[in-house]
Motif scaffolding. Structure first.
Motif, PDB file in Angstrom:
ATOM      1  N   UNK A  77       1.007  -1.095  -0.004  1.00  0.00           N
ATOM      2  CA  UNK A  77       0.095   0.094  -0.013  1.00  0.00           C
ATOM      3  C   UNK A  77       0.902   1.204   0.134  1.00  0.00           C
ATOM      4  N   UNK A  78       0.706   2.296  -0.777  1.00  0.00           N
ATOM      5  CA  UNK A  78       1.044   3.404  -0.858  1.00  0.00           C
ATOM      6  C   UNK A  78       1.550   3.970   0.450  1.00  0.00           C
ATOM      7  N   UNK A  79       2.309   5.100   0.628  1.00  0.00           N
ATOM      8  CA  UNK A  79       2.580   5.601   2.020  1.00  0.00           C
ATOM      9  C   UNK A  79       1.316   6.474   2.564  1.00  0.00           C
ATOM     10  N   UNK A  80       0.868   7.341   1.993  1.00  0.00           N
ATOM     11  CA  UNK A  80      -0.217   8.120   2.350  1.00  0.00           C
ATOM     12  C   UNK A  80      -1.650   7.529   2.579  1.00  0.00           C
ATOM     13  N   UNK A 131       7.382   4.788  11.201  1.00  0.00           N
ATOM     14  CA  UNK A 131       6.541   3.376  11.038  1.00  0.00           C
ATOM     15  C   UNK A 131       6.592   3.155   9.372  1.00  0.00           C
ATOM     16  N   UNK A 132       6.377   4.233   8.777  1.00  0.00           N
ATOM     17  CA  UNK A 132       6.288   4.120   7.306  1.00  0.00           C
ATOM     18  C   UNK A 132       7.747   3.738   6.959  1.00  0.00           C
ATOM     19  N   UNK A 133       8.817   4.062   7.299  1.00  0.00           N
ATOM     20  CA  UNK A 133      10.219   3.973   6.975  1.00  0.00           C
ATOM     21  C   UNK A 133      10.465   2.530   7.378  1.00  0.00           C
ATOM     22  N   UNK A 134      10.005   1.928   8.344  1.00  0.00           N
ATOM     23  CA  UNK A 134      10.281   0.647   8.722  1.00  0.00           C
ATOM     24  C   UNK A 134       9.391  -0.452   7.658  1.00  0.00           C
ATOM     25  N   UNK A 135       8.234  -0.038   6.782  1.00  0.00           N
ATOM     26  CA  UNK A 135       7.614  -0.549   5.928  1.00  0.00           C
ATOM     27  C   UNK A 135       8.386  -0.485   4.716  1.00  0.00           C
ATOM     28  N   UNK A 136       9.459   0.130   4.606  1.00  0.00           N
ATOM     29  CA  UNK A 136      10.188   0.169   3.328  1.00  0.00           C
ATOM     30  C   UNK A 136      10.085   1.478   2.515  1.00  0.00           C
ATOM     31  N   UNK A 137       9.276   2.330   2.990  1.00  0.00           N
ATOM     32  CA  UNK A 137       9.393   3.655   2.170  1.00  0.00           C
ATOM     33  C   UNK A 137      10.613   4.517   2.658  1.00  0.00           C
ATOM     34  N   UNK A 138      11.340   5.179   1.448  1.00  0.00           N
ATOM     35  CA  UNK A 138      12.183   5.782   1.539  1.00  0.00           C
ATOM     36  C   UNK A 138      11.750   7.239   2.631  1.00  0.00           C
ATOM     37  N   UNK A 139      12.895   7.531   3.535  1.00  0.00           N
ATOM     38  CA  UNK A 139      12.596   8.499   4.672  1.00  0.00           C
ATOM     39  C   UNK A 139      12.147   9.883   4.057  1.00  0.00           C
ATOM     40  N   UNK A 140      12.381  10.511   2.860  1.00  0.00           N
ATOM     41  CA  UNK A 140      11.955  11.615   2.370  1.00  0.00           C
ATOM     42  C   UNK A 140      10.523  11.515   1.867  1.00  0.00           C
ATOM     43  N   UNK A 141      10.142  10.314   1.359  1.00  0.00           N
ATOM     44  CA  UNK A 141       8.786  10.092   1.126  1.00  0.00           C
ATOM     45  C   UNK A 141       7.872   9.949   2.163  1.00  0.00           C
ATOM     46  N   UNK A 142       8.416   9.112   3.098  1.00  0.00           N
ATOM     47  CA  UNK A 142       7.773   8.985   4.220  1.00  0.00           C
ATOM     48  C   UNK A 142       7.286  10.170   5.065  1.00  0.00           C
ATOM     49  N   UNK A 143       8.656  11.036   5.194  1.00  0.00           N
ATOM     50  CA  UNK A 143       8.225  12.411   5.796  1.00  0.00           C
ATOM     51  C   UNK A 143       7.087  13.188   5.293  1.00  0.00           C
ATOM     52  N   UNK A 144       7.172  13.090   3.643  1.00  0.00           N
ATOM     53  CA  UNK A 144       6.269  14.225   3.126  1.00  0.00           C
ATOM     54  C   UNK A 144       4.851  13.481   3.189  1.00  0.00           C
ATOM     55  N   UNK A 145       4.836  12.235   3.053  1.00  0.00           N
ATOM     56  CA  UNK A 145       3.426  11.447   3.144  1.00  0.00           C
ATOM     57  C   UNK A 145       2.756  11.882   4.685  1.00  0.00           C
TER      58      UNK A 145
END
Lengths: 203, 203
Positions: A77-80, A131-145
Protein backbone atom coordinates in the motif's frame (compact mmCIF):
# COMPACT_ATOMS: atom_id res chain seq x y z
CA UNK A 1 -17.70 4.05 23.85
CA UNK A 2 -17.37 1.55 26.64
CA UNK A 3 -13.73 2.46 27.18
CA UNK A 4 -14.80 5.92 28.16
CA UNK A 5 -16.92 4.87 31.16
CA UNK A 6 -15.82 3.72 34.53
CA UNK A 7 -12.14 4.18 33.87
CA UNK A 8 -10.13 5.97 36.57
CA UNK A 9 -7.91 7.77 34.14
CA UNK A 10 -10.80 8.96 31.99
CA UNK A 11 -12.75 10.14 35.06
CA UNK A 12 -9.72 12.25 36.04
CA UNK A 13 -9.45 13.65 32.51
CA UNK A 14 -13.13 14.57 32.53
CA UNK A 15 -12.89 16.20 35.97
CA UNK A 16 -9.80 18.18 34.93
CA UNK A 17 -11.44 19.41 31.76
CA UNK A 18 -14.61 20.46 33.60
CA UNK A 19 -12.63 22.47 36.12
CA UNK A 20 -10.35 24.04 33.48
CA UNK A 21 -13.47 25.12 31.60
CA UNK A 22 -15.39 26.34 34.66
CA UNK A 23 -12.70 28.22 36.57
CA UNK A 24 -9.70 28.41 34.23
CA UNK A 25 -6.65 26.25 33.75
CA UNK A 26 -4.34 28.33 35.96
CA UNK A 27 -6.68 28.36 38.94
CA UNK A 28 -7.31 24.61 38.96
CA UNK A 29 -5.28 22.38 41.29
CA UNK A 30 -4.63 18.67 41.23
CA UNK A 31 -6.40 18.42 44.60
CA UNK A 32 -9.54 19.91 43.06
CA UNK A 33 -9.37 17.56 40.10
CA UNK A 34 -9.04 14.50 42.32
CA UNK A 35 -11.90 15.67 44.50
CA UNK A 36 -14.19 16.27 41.54
CA UNK A 37 -13.45 12.74 40.30
CA UNK A 38 -14.05 11.28 43.80
CA UNK A 39 -10.48 10.03 43.85
CA UNK A 40 -7.34 10.79 45.83
CA UNK A 41 -4.43 12.96 44.69
CA UNK A 42 -2.38 9.79 44.82
CA UNK A 43 -4.65 8.25 42.20
CA UNK A 44 -4.13 11.33 40.05
CA UNK A 45 -0.34 11.03 40.20
CA UNK A 46 -0.55 7.35 39.35
CA UNK A 47 -1.79 8.44 35.91
CA UNK A 48 -0.39 11.92 35.30
CA UNK A 49 2.77 13.81 36.21
CA UNK A 50 0.91 17.12 36.47
CA UNK A 51 -2.43 18.76 35.73
CA UNK A 52 -1.34 19.65 32.22
CA UNK A 53 -0.96 16.00 31.30
CA UNK A 54 -4.60 15.35 32.15
CA UNK A 55 -5.43 16.99 28.81
CA UNK A 56 -2.99 14.88 26.81
CA UNK A 57 -3.66 11.40 28.14
CA UNK A 58 -5.21 10.20 24.91
CA UNK A 59 -2.14 11.05 22.86
CA UNK A 60 0.00 8.05 23.69
CA UNK A 61 -2.95 5.72 23.30
CA UNK A 62 -3.60 7.16 19.84
CA UNK A 63 0.07 6.84 18.90
CA UNK A 64 0.11 3.17 19.90
CA UNK A 65 -3.12 2.41 18.08
CA UNK A 66 -1.93 4.16 14.93
CA UNK A 67 1.34 2.24 14.86
CA UNK A 68 -0.58 -1.00 15.34
CA UNK A 69 -3.06 -0.03 12.63
CA UNK A 70 -0.20 0.79 10.22
CA UNK A 71 1.12 -2.71 10.83
CA UNK A 72 -2.25 -4.13 9.80
CA UNK A 73 -2.32 -2.36 6.41
CA UNK A 74 -1.58 -4.78 3.53
CA UNK A 75 1.99 -4.63 2.24
CA UNK A 76 2.45 -2.75 -1.01
CA UNK A 77 0.00 0.00 0.00
CA UNK A 78 1.26 3.52 -0.78
CA UNK A 79 2.60 5.59 2.13
CA UNK A 80 -0.25 8.09 2.43
CA UNK A 81 -2.94 5.45 1.82
CA UNK A 82 -1.35 3.51 4.68
CA UNK A 83 -1.66 6.49 7.03
CA UNK A 84 -5.22 7.31 6.02
CA UNK A 85 -6.30 3.70 6.52
CA UNK A 86 -4.66 3.70 9.94
CA UNK A 87 -6.34 6.98 10.97
CA UNK A 88 -9.76 5.60 10.08
CA UNK A 89 -9.05 2.35 11.93
CA UNK A 90 -7.77 4.07 15.10
CA UNK A 91 -10.69 6.42 15.62
CA UNK A 92 -12.15 4.13 18.28
CA UNK A 93 -9.71 5.56 20.82
CA UNK A 94 -10.89 9.13 20.24
CA UNK A 95 -12.41 10.84 23.23
CA UNK A 96 -16.09 11.86 22.79
CA UNK A 97 -16.69 14.88 20.56
CA UNK A 98 -17.93 17.08 23.43
CA UNK A 99 -14.77 16.34 25.42
CA UNK A 100 -12.52 17.15 22.46
CA UNK A 101 -14.35 20.39 21.69
CA UNK A 102 -13.97 21.61 25.28
CA UNK A 103 -10.37 20.44 25.33
CA UNK A 104 -9.65 22.43 22.15
CA UNK A 105 -11.15 25.55 23.74
CA UNK A 106 -9.03 25.20 26.89
CA UNK A 107 -5.88 24.67 24.83
CA UNK A 108 -6.65 27.65 22.60
CA UNK A 109 -6.89 29.85 25.69
CA UNK A 110 -3.56 28.80 27.23
CA UNK A 111 -0.26 29.27 25.35
CA UNK A 112 1.66 26.69 27.44
CA UNK A 113 -0.95 24.10 26.52
CA UNK A 114 -0.66 25.10 22.88
CA UNK A 115 3.07 24.45 23.04
CA UNK A 116 2.45 21.06 24.59
CA UNK A 117 -0.07 20.21 21.88
CA UNK A 118 2.41 21.21 19.17
CA UNK A 119 5.10 19.02 20.70
CA UNK A 120 2.70 16.08 20.94
CA UNK A 121 1.66 16.46 17.31
CA UNK A 122 5.29 16.64 16.24
CA UNK A 123 6.03 13.51 18.21
CA UNK A 124 3.11 11.80 16.48
CA UNK A 125 4.47 12.88 13.09
CA UNK A 126 7.86 11.45 13.92
CA UNK A 127 6.38 8.12 15.01
CA UNK A 128 4.28 7.85 11.85
CA UNK A 129 7.26 8.65 9.61
CA UNK A 130 9.35 6.01 11.38
CA UNK A 131 6.57 3.45 10.98
CA UNK A 132 6.44 4.15 7.23
CA UNK A 133 10.22 3.90 6.92
CA UNK A 134 10.09 0.54 8.68
CA UNK A 135 7.65 -0.60 6.02
CA UNK A 136 10.25 0.16 3.36
CA UNK A 137 9.29 3.68 2.22
CA UNK A 138 12.28 5.96 1.76
CA UNK A 139 12.61 8.58 4.54
CA UNK A 140 11.89 11.68 2.42
CA UNK A 141 8.74 10.13 0.94
CA UNK A 142 7.67 8.89 4.37
CA UNK A 143 8.12 12.34 5.85
CA UNK A 144 6.22 14.08 3.04
CA UNK A 145 3.40 11.53 3.20
CA UNK A 146 3.24 12.18 6.95
CA UNK A 147 2.96 15.94 6.38
CA UNK A 148 0.05 15.29 4.01
CA UNK A 149 -1.46 12.75 6.40
CA UNK A 150 -1.31 15.15 9.34
CA UNK A 151 -3.05 17.83 7.26
CA UNK A 152 -5.86 15.38 6.45
CA UNK A 153 -5.96 14.24 10.11
CA UNK A 154 -6.40 17.84 11.31
CA UNK A 155 -9.06 18.64 8.71
CA UNK A 156 -11.03 15.43 9.33
CA UNK A 157 -10.73 15.92 13.09
CA UNK A 158 -12.12 19.44 13.00
CA UNK A 159 -15.08 18.34 10.90
CA UNK A 160 -15.66 15.32 13.09
CA UNK A 161 -15.76 17.45 16.23
CA UNK A 162 -18.17 19.90 14.60
CA UNK A 163 -20.65 17.30 13.34
CA UNK A 164 -22.13 14.75 15.75
CA UNK A 165 -23.39 12.56 12.91
CA UNK A 166 -20.27 12.51 10.75
CA UNK A 167 -18.47 9.26 10.04
CA UNK A 168 -14.77 9.65 10.67
CA UNK A 169 -13.57 7.31 7.89
CA UNK A 170 -15.65 9.27 5.36
CA UNK A 171 -14.19 12.54 6.61
CA UNK A 172 -10.67 11.18 6.13
CA UNK A 173 -11.48 10.28 2.52
CA UNK A 174 -13.13 13.65 1.92
CA UNK A 175 -10.21 15.51 3.53
CA UNK A 176 -7.69 13.74 1.31
CA UNK A 177 -9.78 14.60 -1.77
CA UNK A 178 -9.93 18.26 -0.71
CA UNK A 179 -6.18 18.42 -0.14
CA UNK A 180 -5.64 16.75 -3.52
CA UNK A 181 -7.86 19.33 -5.25
CA UNK A 182 -5.93 22.21 -3.65
CA UNK A 183 -2.62 20.68 -4.70
CA UNK A 184 -3.73 19.76 -8.20
CA UNK A 185 -4.70 23.36 -8.88
CA UNK A 186 -1.28 24.64 -7.84
CA UNK A 187 0.92 21.87 -9.27
CA UNK A 188 -0.86 20.62 -12.39
CA UNK A 189 2.08 18.52 -13.53
CA UNK A 190 3.14 17.97 -17.16
CA UNK A 191 0.66 18.46 -20.02
CA UNK A 192 -1.94 15.73 -20.02
CA UNK A 193 -5.49 15.13 -18.80
CA UNK A 194 -6.26 17.24 -15.73
CA UNK A 195 -6.47 15.28 -12.49
CA UNK A 196 -10.03 14.55 -11.38
CA UNK A 197 -11.30 16.96 -8.76
CA UNK A 198 -14.31 16.74 -6.53
CA UNK A 199 -17.12 19.20 -6.39
CA UNK A 200 -16.98 19.04 -2.60
CA UNK A 201 -15.42 22.27 -1.39
CA UNK A 202 -14.07 23.30 1.97
CA UNK A 203 -16.47 25.54 3.85
CA UNK B 1 23.81 38.06 -0.73
CA UNK B 2 24.83 41.60 0.08
CA UNK B 3 22.40 41.78 3.02
CA UNK B 4 24.42 39.12 4.75
CA UNK B 5 27.66 41.11 4.94
CA UNK B 6 28.57 43.94 7.25
CA UNK B 7 25.31 43.85 9.14
CA UNK B 8 25.55 44.00 12.94
CA UNK B 9 22.66 41.66 13.50
CA UNK B 10 23.95 39.09 11.04
CA UNK B 11 27.47 39.25 12.53
CA UNK B 12 25.96 38.45 15.93
CA UNK B 13 23.95 35.57 14.46
CA UNK B 14 27.06 34.16 12.81
CA UNK B 15 29.12 34.50 16.02
CA UNK B 16 26.38 32.83 18.07
CA UNK B 17 26.09 29.94 15.65
CA UNK B 18 29.85 29.40 15.57
CA UNK B 19 30.04 29.26 19.35
CA UNK B 20 26.98 27.02 19.69
CA UNK B 21 28.58 24.64 17.20
CA UNK B 22 32.08 24.76 18.72
CA UNK B 23 31.33 24.57 22.42
CA UNK B 24 27.63 23.75 22.69
CA UNK B 25 24.54 25.90 23.07
CA UNK B 26 24.32 25.60 26.86
CA UNK B 27 27.91 26.63 27.49
CA UNK B 28 27.79 29.73 25.31
CA UNK B 29 27.10 33.11 26.91
CA UNK B 30 25.93 36.38 25.41
CA UNK B 31 29.24 37.94 26.48
CA UNK B 32 31.14 35.37 24.42
CA UNK B 33 28.90 35.96 21.40
CA UNK B 34 29.41 39.72 21.56
CA UNK B 35 33.17 39.30 21.93
CA UNK B 36 33.38 36.92 18.95
CA UNK B 37 31.49 39.47 16.85
CA UNK B 38 33.73 42.32 18.09
CA UNK B 39 30.69 44.03 19.53
CA UNK B 40 29.43 44.89 23.00
CA UNK B 41 26.81 42.99 24.98
CA UNK B 42 24.71 46.11 24.70
CA UNK B 43 24.77 45.74 20.92
CA UNK B 44 23.63 42.16 21.32
CA UNK B 45 20.64 43.15 23.43
CA UNK B 46 19.70 45.83 20.93
CA UNK B 47 18.86 43.00 18.51
CA UNK B 48 17.99 39.97 20.63
CA UNK B 49 16.30 39.35 23.96
CA UNK B 50 18.50 36.31 24.71
CA UNK B 51 21.04 33.97 23.12
CA UNK B 52 18.31 31.69 21.85
CA UNK B 53 16.84 34.42 19.68
CA UNK B 54 20.15 34.77 17.83
CA UNK B 55 19.18 31.59 15.97
CA UNK B 56 15.72 32.82 15.02
CA UNK B 57 16.46 36.33 13.79
CA UNK B 58 15.61 35.51 10.19
CA UNK B 59 12.13 34.31 11.03
CA UNK B 60 10.37 37.64 11.32
CA UNK B 61 12.12 38.94 8.24
CA UNK B 62 10.91 35.90 6.31
CA UNK B 63 7.37 36.34 7.63
CA UNK B 64 7.28 39.96 6.50
CA UNK B 65 8.71 39.17 3.09
CA UNK B 66 6.23 36.34 2.56
CA UNK B 67 3.24 38.49 3.44
CA UNK B 68 4.52 41.18 1.06
CA UNK B 69 5.10 38.57 -1.65
CA UNK B 70 1.58 37.18 -1.20
CA UNK B 71 0.27 40.72 -1.76
CA UNK B 72 2.15 40.84 -5.08
CA UNK B 73 0.57 37.64 -6.47
CA UNK B 74 -2.10 38.42 -9.13
CA UNK B 75 -5.67 38.26 -7.86
CA UNK B 76 -7.58 35.13 -8.78
CA UNK B 77 -4.58 32.87 -8.19
CA UNK B 78 -5.42 29.70 -6.24
CA UNK B 79 -4.48 29.59 -2.55
CA UNK B 80 -1.60 27.11 -2.74
CA UNK B 81 -0.24 28.61 -5.98
CA UNK B 82 -0.22 31.95 -4.15
CA UNK B 83 1.88 30.51 -1.33
CA UNK B 84 4.31 28.70 -3.62
CA UNK B 85 4.84 31.85 -5.68
CA UNK B 86 5.48 33.81 -2.49
CA UNK B 87 7.98 31.23 -1.17
CA UNK B 88 9.97 31.38 -4.39
CA UNK B 89 9.92 35.19 -4.37
CA UNK B 90 11.00 35.51 -0.72
CA UNK B 91 14.04 33.25 -0.89
CA UNK B 92 16.36 36.27 -1.10
CA UNK B 93 16.08 36.71 2.68
CA UNK B 94 17.30 33.16 3.37
CA UNK B 95 20.54 32.91 5.30
CA UNK B 96 23.38 31.18 3.40
CA UNK B 97 23.12 27.40 3.08
CA UNK B 98 26.12 26.72 5.33
CA UNK B 99 24.60 28.88 8.08
CA UNK B 100 21.23 27.11 7.83
CA UNK B 101 22.81 23.67 7.86
CA UNK B 102 24.77 24.46 11.04
CA UNK B 103 21.71 26.08 12.55
CA UNK B 104 19.65 22.95 11.86
CA UNK B 105 22.29 20.81 13.58
CA UNK B 106 22.34 23.02 16.69
CA UNK B 107 18.54 23.01 16.88
CA UNK B 108 18.39 19.22 16.44
CA UNK B 109 20.73 18.82 19.41
CA UNK B 110 18.76 21.05 21.81
CA UNK B 111 15.11 20.30 22.69
CA UNK B 112 14.33 23.84 23.91
CA UNK B 113 15.46 25.16 20.53
CA UNK B 114 13.30 22.56 18.79
CA UNK B 115 10.31 23.85 20.71
CA UNK B 116 11.13 27.39 19.71
CA UNK B 117 11.45 26.34 16.07
CA UNK B 118 8.08 24.60 16.22
CA UNK B 119 6.41 27.67 17.68
CA UNK B 120 7.97 29.89 15.02
CA UNK B 121 6.80 27.60 12.23
CA UNK B 122 3.30 27.53 13.70
CA UNK B 123 3.31 31.31 13.88
CA UNK B 124 4.37 31.43 10.23
CA UNK B 125 1.52 29.06 9.31
CA UNK B 126 -0.96 31.27 11.09
CA UNK B 127 0.28 34.40 9.32
CA UNK B 128 0.10 32.71 5.91
CA UNK B 129 -3.42 31.44 6.53
CA UNK B 130 -4.52 34.92 7.60
CA UNK B 131 -2.96 36.43 4.49
CA UNK B 132 -4.89 33.97 2.30
CA UNK B 133 -8.14 34.68 4.13
CA UNK B 134 -7.59 38.40 3.56
CA UNK B 135 -7.36 37.66 -0.15
CA UNK B 136 -10.84 36.13 -0.04
CA UNK B 137 -10.14 32.41 0.40
CA UNK B 138 -12.40 30.74 2.93
CA UNK B 139 -10.65 29.92 6.23
CA UNK B 140 -10.77 26.11 5.95
CA UNK B 141 -9.34 26.16 2.42
CA UNK B 142 -6.73 28.74 3.44
CA UNK B 143 -5.65 26.58 6.37
CA UNK B 144 -5.44 23.41 4.31
CA UNK B 145 -3.53 25.17 1.54
CA UNK B 146 -1.13 26.45 4.22
CA UNK B 147 -0.61 22.90 5.53
CA UNK B 148 0.27 21.79 2.00
CA UNK B 149 2.43 24.87 1.44
CA UNK B 150 4.39 24.30 4.66
CA UNK B 151 5.04 20.69 3.61
CA UNK B 152 6.42 21.92 0.28
CA UNK B 153 8.40 24.67 2.04
CA UNK B 154 10.05 22.12 4.34
CA UNK B 155 10.82 19.70 1.53
CA UNK B 156 12.22 22.40 -0.77
CA UNK B 157 14.22 23.91 2.10
CA UNK B 158 15.88 20.61 2.99
CA UNK B 159 16.86 19.99 -0.64
CA UNK B 160 18.08 23.55 -1.02
CA UNK B 161 20.31 23.26 2.05
CA UNK B 162 21.72 19.96 0.80
CA UNK B 163 22.56 21.13 -2.74
CA UNK B 164 24.70 24.25 -3.26
CA UNK B 165 23.71 24.49 -6.93
CA UNK B 166 19.96 24.00 -6.58
CA UNK B 167 17.55 26.73 -7.62
CA UNK B 168 15.01 27.36 -4.88
CA UNK B 169 12.07 28.19 -7.17
CA UNK B 170 12.61 24.93 -9.06
CA UNK B 171 12.71 22.99 -5.79
CA UNK B 172 9.38 24.51 -4.76
CA UNK B 173 7.80 23.38 -8.03
CA UNK B 174 9.35 19.91 -7.71
CA UNK B 175 8.26 19.62 -4.07
CA UNK B 176 4.67 20.48 -4.96
CA UNK B 177 4.72 17.87 -7.74
CA UNK B 178 6.08 15.24 -5.33
CA UNK B 179 3.41 16.02 -2.74
CA UNK B 180 0.76 15.87 -5.47
CA UNK B 181 2.00 12.45 -6.60
CA UNK B 182 1.86 11.11 -3.04
CA UNK B 183 -1.67 12.45 -2.59
CA UNK B 184 -2.94 11.33 -5.97
CA UNK B 185 -1.92 7.77 -5.20
CA UNK B 186 -3.86 7.77 -1.93
CA UNK B 187 -6.91 9.77 -2.98
CA UNK B 188 -7.54 8.96 -6.64
CA UNK B 189 -10.91 10.64 -6.73
CA UNK B 190 -13.94 9.41 -8.73
CA UNK B 191 -13.47 7.07 -11.71
CA UNK B 192 -11.80 8.88 -14.59
CA UNK B 193 -8.38 9.31 -16.09
CA UNK B 194 -5.64 8.93 -13.47
CA UNK B 195 -3.99 12.21 -12.48
CA UNK B 196 -0.62 12.81 -14.12
CA UNK B 197 2.30 11.85 -11.95
CA UNK B 198 5.96 12.67 -12.32
CA UNK B 199 8.75 10.18 -12.66
CA UNK B 200 10.73 12.28 -10.18
CA UNK B 201 10.72 10.42 -6.88
CA UNK B 202 11.76 11.49 -3.42
CA UNK B 203 15.11 10.05 -2.45
Amino acid sequence: MARWEGNTRLRLEQAALELFTEQGYDRTTVAQIAKRANLTERSFYRWFTDKREALFGGGEELEERLVAAIGDVPEGTGPLATLLTAFAAASDVFRPRAFLRERAAVIAANPPLQERELIKLTSLSRVLTEALVERGHDPATARTATDAGMAVFRLAGERWMADEQADYAELVTAGAADLLAILAEAAPGPPGPPPPTRTRVLR
